[in-house]
Design an enzyme around this catalytic site. Structure first.
Site, PDB file in Angstrom:
ATOM      1  N   THR A  18       8.363  20.646  65.652  1.00  6.22           N
ATOM      2  CA  THR A  18       9.217  19.491  65.927  1.00  6.22           C
ATOM      3  C   THR A  18      10.423  19.972  66.723  1.00  6.22           C
ATOM      4  O   THR A  18      10.514  21.151  67.080  1.00  6.22           O
ATOM      5  CB  THR A  18       9.732  18.848  64.617  1.00  6.22           C
ATOM      6  OG1 THR A  18      10.650  19.766  63.992  1.00  6.22           O
ATOM      7  CG2 THR A  18       8.586  18.547  63.651  1.00  6.22           C
ATOM      8  N   ILE A  45       8.151  14.851  61.600  1.00  2.88           N
ATOM      9  CA  ILE A  45       7.652  14.722  60.229  1.00  2.88           C
ATOM     10  C   ILE A  45       7.891  13.313  59.694  1.00  2.88           C
ATOM     11  O   ILE A  45       7.056  12.752  58.984  1.00  2.88           O
ATOM     12  CB  ILE A  45       8.321  15.769  59.316  1.00  2.88           C
ATOM     13  CG1 ILE A  45       7.859  17.174  59.715  1.00  2.88           C
ATOM     14  CG2 ILE A  45       8.002  15.517  57.846  1.00  2.88           C
ATOM     15  CD1 ILE A  45       8.588  18.292  59.003  1.00  2.88           C
ATOM     16  N   TYR A  49      23.799  24.532  60.226  1.00  2.00           N
ATOM     17  CA  TYR A  49      22.539  23.890  59.880  1.00  2.00           C
ATOM     18  C   TYR A  49      22.113  24.284  58.460  1.00  2.00           C
ATOM     19  O   TYR A  49      21.742  23.436  57.639  1.00  2.00           O
ATOM     20  CB  TYR A  49      21.441  24.273  60.884  1.00  2.00           C
ATOM     21  CG  TYR A  49      20.080  23.696  60.531  1.00  2.00           C
ATOM     22  CD1 TYR A  49      19.808  22.346  60.757  1.00  2.00           C
ATOM     23  CD2 TYR A  49      19.088  24.481  59.943  1.00  2.00           C
ATOM     24  CE1 TYR A  49      18.571  21.798  60.416  1.00  2.00           C
ATOM     25  CE2 TYR A  49      17.852  23.944  59.601  1.00  2.00           C
ATOM     26  CZ  TYR A  49      17.603  22.601  59.837  1.00  2.00           C
ATOM     27  OH  TYR A  49      16.390  22.060  59.485  1.00  2.00           O
TER      28      TYR A  49
END
Length: 269
Positions: free
Chosen positions: A200, A20, A172
């Protein structure tokens, strides 16, 4: 998205070498912005710039490259000082660099859990240090690329490194909640955005398939456009402003996070 040229805008995109971040840099440059491409190493940043020049026809004069390994806070500091010196006025900072938390609990040389540092603390420090450039003129803004996974998270206040109970997904998600909460800090105009599930390196955390990074990047680029009015501290899912997790907008919790972050990056408040 408006077609207004961004030719007078200077934008720093962290993690601009792939995914991105790279697509965001490309779209901004194609619309005329001067783009500061950040990569982990000088070589990676330079290669990303060369790719934009070769494949997107971007003018080399619009691109500058910078390097800093976000697992080392001293490199983040050096990056900020360099950008402040080169660009005393910065229109937009896109906090995009990110990583999945590793399978095994990993701590950086600065003593922080690696995903918390790379995804949040490094951006916290960078944003604080770039505040003079972002506020030198009206209209400076910070766009942090966050994640809908922040809703599943809690900040482990007593053990932010999650040394006692480590789960890569929880680590995360905590980093994404912190990043989303940080956008509610009133020091600079800031928003956070979930650009959708994109194909991604982070995809396995979410799903088996996702949209192209280019599609995700359009939602980030839109928020960089001065013609788009943004609500300070807001959280966007794609192009829509939605409520983030309740913790992200609680004044007391945001202040508490800032205190913790200052402590962990070695800043005296």
């Amino acid at each position: 998205m408006s077609d207004i040229t961004l030719s007078s805008r200077t934008v720093l995109v962290t993690g601009a070498t792939s995914g991105i971040g790279h697509e965001t840099a490309r779209q901004l440059a194609e619309r005329g912005a001067t783009v500061l491409l950040h990569g982990r190493t000088a070589e990676e940043a330079r290669a990303a710039a060369d790719r934009l020049i070769a494949t997107a026809g971007v003018d080399a004069s619009q691109l500058r490259t910078y390097a800093a390994d976000f697992t080392r806070l001293d490199e983040v500091e050096r990056l900020a000082h360099q950008v402040n010196a080169d660009h005393p006025h910065l229109d937009v900072l896109v906090n995009n660099a990110g990583m999945a938390a590793p399978e095994r609990h990993t701590v950086t040389t600065d003593g922080n859990e690696i995903a918390f540092q790379v995804n949040f603390l490094a951006h916290y420090l960078l944003t604080c240090l770039l505040e003079p450039a972002l506020t030198s003129d009206r209209g400076g803004r910070v766009v942090s690329v966050s994640s809908a996974l922040h809703r599943t998270a809690s900040i482990s206040w007593a053990d932010p490194n999650r040394a006692r109970r480590y789960s890569r997904l929880a680590a995360y998600a905590q980093s994404q909640l912190a990043l989303t909460m940080f956008a509610a800090d009133p020091r600079v105009t800031a928003v956070s955005v979930h650009p959708g599930v994109c194909d991604t390196a982070l995809l396995p955390l979410y799903a088996h398939e996702g949209v192209s990074p280019a599609e995700g990047a359009t939602h980030v680029v839109r928020l960089c456009d001065p013609a788009i009015e943004i609500v300070n501290g807001a959280y966007y899912d794609h192009d829509e402003r939605v409520d983030p997790a309740p913790a992200a907008t609680e004044d007391r919790t945001v202040k508490r996070l800032n205190k913790l972050a200052d402590l962990l990056v070695g800043r005296s408040a």
